[in-house]
Design a protein around this motif. Structure first.
Motif, PDB file in Angstrom:
ATOM      1  N   ASN A  39     -34.904  15.686   3.403  1.00 23.65           N
ATOM      2  CA  ASN A  39     -35.202  14.642   2.413  1.00 23.65           C
ATOM      3  C   ASN A  39     -33.999  14.363   1.508  1.00 23.65           C
ATOM      4  O   ASN A  39     -34.113  14.352   0.273  1.00 23.65           O
ATOM      5  CB  ASN A  39     -36.427  15.018   1.571  1.00 23.65           C
ATOM      6  N   ASP A  40     -32.851  14.128   2.116  1.00 19.84           N
ATOM      7  CA  ASP A  40     -31.631  13.863   1.356  1.00 19.84           C
ATOM      8  C   ASP A  40     -31.462  12.365   1.099  1.00 19.84           C
ATOM      9  O   ASP A  40     -31.846  11.525   1.924  1.00 19.84           O
ATOM     10  CB  ASP A  40     -30.411  14.387   2.111  1.00 19.84           C
ATOM     11  N   ASP A  41     -30.860  12.046  -0.033  1.00 18.27           N
ATOM     12  CA  ASP A  41     -30.648  10.651  -0.420  1.00 18.27           C
ATOM     13  C   ASP A  41     -29.251  10.150  -0.084  1.00 18.27           C
ATOM     14  O   ASP A  41     -29.034   8.939   0.033  1.00 18.27           O
ATOM     15  CB  ASP A  41     -30.876  10.480  -1.922  1.00 18.27           C
ATOM     16  N   LEU A  42     -28.283  11.069   0.024  1.00 18.40           N
ATOM     17  CA  LEU A  42     -26.896  10.684   0.263  1.00 18.40           C
ATOM     18  C   LEU A  42     -26.334  11.393   1.487  1.00 18.40           C
ATOM     19  O   LEU A  42     -26.647  12.556   1.754  1.00 18.40           O
ATOM     20  CB  LEU A  42     -26.019  11.044  -0.947  1.00 18.40           C
ATOM     21  N   ARG A  43     -25.485  10.673   2.213  1.00 12.99           N
ATOM     22  CA  ARG A  43     -24.751  11.234   3.344  1.00 12.99           C
ATOM     23  C   ARG A  43     -23.396  10.518   3.390  1.00 12.99           C
ATOM     24  O   ARG A  43     -23.342   9.304   3.467  1.00 12.99           O
ATOM     25  CB  ARG A  43     -25.524  11.026   4.657  1.00 12.99           C
ATOM     26  N   ARG A  44     -22.325  11.290   3.288  1.00 14.48           N
ATOM     27  CA  ARG A  44     -20.966  10.728   3.292  1.00 14.48           C
ATOM     28  C   ARG A  44     -20.793   9.676   2.199  1.00 14.48           C
ATOM     29  O   ARG A  44     -20.147   8.650   2.377  1.00 14.48           O
ATOM     30  CB  ARG A  44     -20.642  10.138   4.669  1.00 14.48           C
ATOM     31  N   GLY A  45     -21.408   9.951   1.048  1.00 13.63           N
ATOM     32  CA  GLY A  45     -21.252   9.094  -0.115  1.00 13.63           C
ATOM     33  C   GLY A  45     -22.061   7.816  -0.088  1.00 13.63           C
ATOM     34  O   GLY A  45     -21.933   6.978  -0.992  1.00 13.63           O
ATOM     35  N   LYS A  46     -22.915   7.636   0.912  1.00 14.69           N
ATOM     36  CA  LYS A  46     -23.731   6.433   1.039  1.00 14.69           C
ATOM     37  C   LYS A  46     -25.204   6.818   1.146  1.00 14.69           C
ATOM     38  O   LYS A  46     -25.528   7.963   1.488  1.00 14.69           O
ATOM     39  CB  LYS A  46     -23.320   5.651   2.297  1.00 14.69           C
ATOM     40  N   PRO A  47     -26.118   5.880   0.873  1.00 13.08           N
ATOM     41  CA  PRO A  47     -27.544   6.184   1.064  1.00 13.08           C
ATOM     42  C   PRO A  47     -27.809   6.633   2.507  1.00 13.08           C
ATOM     43  O   PRO A  47     -27.233   6.094   3.446  1.00 13.08           O
ATOM     44  CB  PRO A  47     -28.234   4.853   0.763  1.00 13.08           C
ATOM     45  N   THR A  48     -28.647   7.621   2.657  1.00 16.25           N
ATOM     46  CA  THR A  48     -28.980   8.098   3.993  1.00 16.25           C
ATOM     47  C   THR A  48     -29.709   6.999   4.766  1.00 16.25           C
ATOM     48  O   THR A  48     -30.191   6.025   4.203  1.00 16.25           O
ATOM     49  CB  THR A  48     -29.851   9.357   3.920  1.00 16.25           C
ATOM     50  N   ASN A  49     -29.789   7.175   6.073  1.00 21.75           N
ATOM     51  CA  ASN A  49     -30.317   6.118   6.935  1.00 21.75           C
ATOM     52  C   ASN A  49     -31.738   5.721   6.546  1.00 21.75           C
ATOM     53  O   ASN A  49     -32.063   4.534   6.496  1.00 21.75           O
ATOM     54  CB  ASN A  49     -30.258   6.592   8.395  1.00 21.75           C
ATOM     55  N   HIS A  50     -32.569   6.709   6.264  1.00 23.94           N
ATOM     56  CA  HIS A  50     -33.958   6.366   5.930  1.00 23.94           C
ATOM     57  C   HIS A  50     -34.073   5.699   4.570  1.00 23.94           C
ATOM     58  O   HIS A  50     -35.022   4.943   4.325  1.00 23.94           O
ATOM     59  CB  HIS A  50     -34.870   7.598   6.018  1.00 23.94           C
ATOM     60  N   LYS A  51     -33.124   5.946   3.673  1.00 24.90           N
ATOM     61  CA  LYS A  51     -33.118   5.247   2.387  1.00 24.90           C
ATOM     62  C   LYS A  51     -32.730   3.783   2.572  1.00 24.90           C
ATOM     63  O   LYS A  51     -33.182   2.917   1.829  1.00 24.90           O
ATOM     64  CB  LYS A  51     -32.147   5.932   1.425  1.00 24.90           C
ATOM     65  N   LYS A  52     -31.896   3.519   3.560  1.00 23.27           N
ATOM     66  CA  LYS A  52     -31.427   2.157   3.830  1.00 23.27           C
ATOM     67  C   LYS A  52     -32.423   1.368   4.682  1.00 23.27           C
ATOM     68  O   LYS A  52     -32.689   0.190   4.420  1.00 23.27           O
ATOM     69  CB  LYS A  52     -30.082   2.227   4.551  1.00 23.27           C
ATOM     70  N   PHE A  53     -32.998   2.031   5.706  1.00 18.27           N
ATOM     71  CA  PHE A  53     -33.795   1.302   6.695  1.00 18.27           C
ATOM     72  C   PHE A  53     -35.259   1.750   6.769  1.00 18.27           C
ATOM     73  O   PHE A  53     -36.041   1.127   7.489  1.00 18.27           O
ATOM     74  CB  PHE A  53     -33.175   1.462   8.084  1.00 18.27           C
ATOM     75  N   GLY A  54     -35.612   2.816   6.070  1.00 18.68           N
ATOM     76  CA  GLY A  54     -36.961   3.361   6.178  1.00 18.68           C
ATOM     77  C   GLY A  54     -37.024   4.486   7.193  1.00 18.68           C
ATOM     78  O   GLY A  54     -36.221   4.550   8.128  1.00 18.68           O
ATOM     79  N   ALA A  55     -38.003   5.371   7.017  1.00 19.96           N
ATOM     80  CA  ALA A  55     -38.088   6.571   7.855  1.00 19.96           C
ATOM     81  C   ALA A  55     -38.335   6.240   9.321  1.00 19.96           C
ATOM     82  O   ALA A  55     -37.785   6.893  10.213  1.00 19.96           O
ATOM     83  CB  ALA A  55     -39.184   7.495   7.329  1.00 19.96           C
ATOM     84  N   GLY A  56     -39.173   5.254   9.584  1.00 19.80           N
ATOM     85  CA  GLY A  56     -39.469   4.902  10.967  1.00 19.80           C
ATOM     86  C   GLY A  56     -38.253   4.404  11.712  1.00 19.80           C
ATOM     87  O   GLY A  56     -37.953   4.854  12.830  1.00 19.80           O
ATOM     88  N   MET A  57     -37.519   3.480  11.100  1.00 19.95           N
ATOM     89  CA  MET A  57     -36.323   2.936  11.752  1.00 19.95           C
ATOM     90  C   MET A  57     -35.239   3.992  11.872  1.00 19.95           C
ATOM     91  O   MET A  57     -34.490   4.026  12.863  1.00 19.95           O
ATOM     92  CB  MET A  57     -35.807   1.726  10.974  1.00 19.95           C
ATOM     93  N   ALA A  58     -35.129   4.879  10.881  1.00 18.67           N
ATOM     94  CA  ALA A  58     -34.144   5.953  10.954  1.00 18.67           C
ATOM     95  C   ALA A  58     -34.455   6.903  12.110  1.00 18.67           C
ATOM     96  O   ALA A  58     -33.553   7.349  12.826  1.00 18.67           O
ATOM     97  CB  ALA A  58     -34.112   6.724   9.630  1.00 18.67           C
ATOM     98  N   THR A  59     -35.737   7.189  12.296  1.00 20.76           N
ATOM     99  CA  THR A  59     -36.134   8.036  13.422  1.00 20.76           C
ATOM    100  C   THR A  59     -35.733   7.392  14.739  1.00 20.76           C
ATOM    101  O   THR A  59     -35.178   8.049  15.636  1.00 20.76           O
ATOM    102  CB  THR A  59     -37.647   8.288  13.399  1.00 20.76           C
ATOM    103  N   LEU A  60     -35.977   6.103  14.858  1.00 18.40           N
ATOM    104  CA  LEU A  60     -35.619   5.386  16.084  1.00 18.40           C
ATOM    105  C   LEU A  60     -34.103   5.309  16.263  1.00 18.40           C
ATOM    106  O   LEU A  60     -33.601   5.376  17.396  1.00 18.40           O
ATOM    107  CB  LEU A  60     -36.213   3.982  16.055  1.00 18.40           C
ATOM    108  N   ALA A  61     -33.366   5.177  15.174  1.00 14.01           N
ATOM    109  CA  ALA A  61     -31.908   5.157  15.262  1.00 14.01           C
ATOM    110  C   ALA A  61     -31.397   6.474  15.838  1.00 14.01           C
ATOM    111  O   ALA A  61     -30.507   6.492  16.703  1.00 14.01           O
ATOM    112  CB  ALA A  61     -31.299   4.902  13.888  1.00 14.01           C
TER     113      ALA A  61
END
Length: 262
Positions: free
Chosen positions: A60-82
């Motif tokens: 449940n992290d909010d940041l990765r490499r100084g940017k919002p994590t994938n699920h923060k940007k696209f939602g958990a469902g889309m991040a899972t699919l990514a």
């Protein structure tokens, strides 16, 4: 798919494909487009693992490499699919290129083992199951060998497979990758305790908050630093063993070991 591209192009060390390319070139392989494509497949696996690791159901992290994590940007469902998309694309990249058929098969088998339930996935499962429980040093070492070490060991071995190295050389490369992977994870554990968010590009002190098992948590900061040095000594021993087998000095491995110099 925008969510896949977002995490894949977010930066990072590209350590794993660089290790594959460095080893393959050291052993006499030319860096052709097919070699480059095969070497980069492991970065797709690594990126998928980070996307899934950041999900609310896991760290449940909010940041990765100084940017919002994938699920923060696209939602958990889309991040899972990514993550799912990157995982499957990795094996397309290994199978759909001009490397010899046997080389492609060996790479596919090795990466599937390193990334799956005998490797990275097992380590992630141990990490989750261990939350709130105190693991022994041996248990923690096993967790890290699977979670982080397996993909780095694969990355070194893949360079040998691409170059058609002997099994003796492959074994040495595997030993280097395993030791290097352990050192890398211990340093990551230490950075969570000693570094700032700006330095690492993600939230710090998260491991203790989540009651995760880490080397500093088990051994203290100084004990973790000593364990890091032991792992580095093992990596250097493998590097020296490789030097005795080759007609050239494996200086490329020294460049990777330089990551740990303060």
């Amino acid at each position: 798919m925008a969510a896949m591209d977002y995490s894949l192009t977010a930066g990072g060390k590209r350590l794993r494909p660089a290790l594959t390319l460095g080893v393959s070139e050291l052993l006499g392989s030319e860096i052709t487009p097919a070699v480059l494509k095969a070497a980069c497949a492991v970065e797709l696996i690594h990126t998928y693992s980070l996307i899934h690791d950041d999900l609310p159901a896991m760290d449940n992290d909010d940041l990765r490499r100084g940017k919002p994590t994938n699920h923060k940007k696209f939602g958990a469902g889309m991040a899972t699919l990514a993550g799912d998309g990157l995982l499957t694309l990795a094996f397309s990249w290994l199978s759909e290129n001009e490397l010899p058929e046997l080389v492609r098969l060996r790479l596919i088998q090795a990466l599937a083992k390193a990334a799956g339930p005998a490797g990275m996935v097992a380590g992630q499962a141990r990490d989750i199951a261990g939350e709130g429980h105190h693991l022994t040093l041996d248990q923690l070492r096993k967790l890290h060998a699977e979670k982080t070490g397996a993909l780095l060991a694969y990355s070194a071995v893949a360079g040998g497979i691409i170059a058609g190295a002997s099994e003796d050389i492959i074994d040495i490369l595997r030993a280097f990758g395993k030791a290097y992977g352990l050192a890398f994870q211990i340093k990551d554990d230490l950075l969570d305790v000693t570094a700032t968010e700006a330095q690492v590009g993600k939230e710090v002190h998260r491991d203790a908050e989540a009651h995760k098992n880490t080397y500093p948590g088990l051994l203290g900061v100084e004990g973790a630093k000593q364990a890091l040095q032991v792992a580095l000594n093992d990596a250097k021993a493998a590097r020296d063993a490789l030097a005795t087998q080759l007609a050239v000095n494996p200086v490329i491995l020294d460049e990777f070991l330089g990551y740990f110099e303060d």
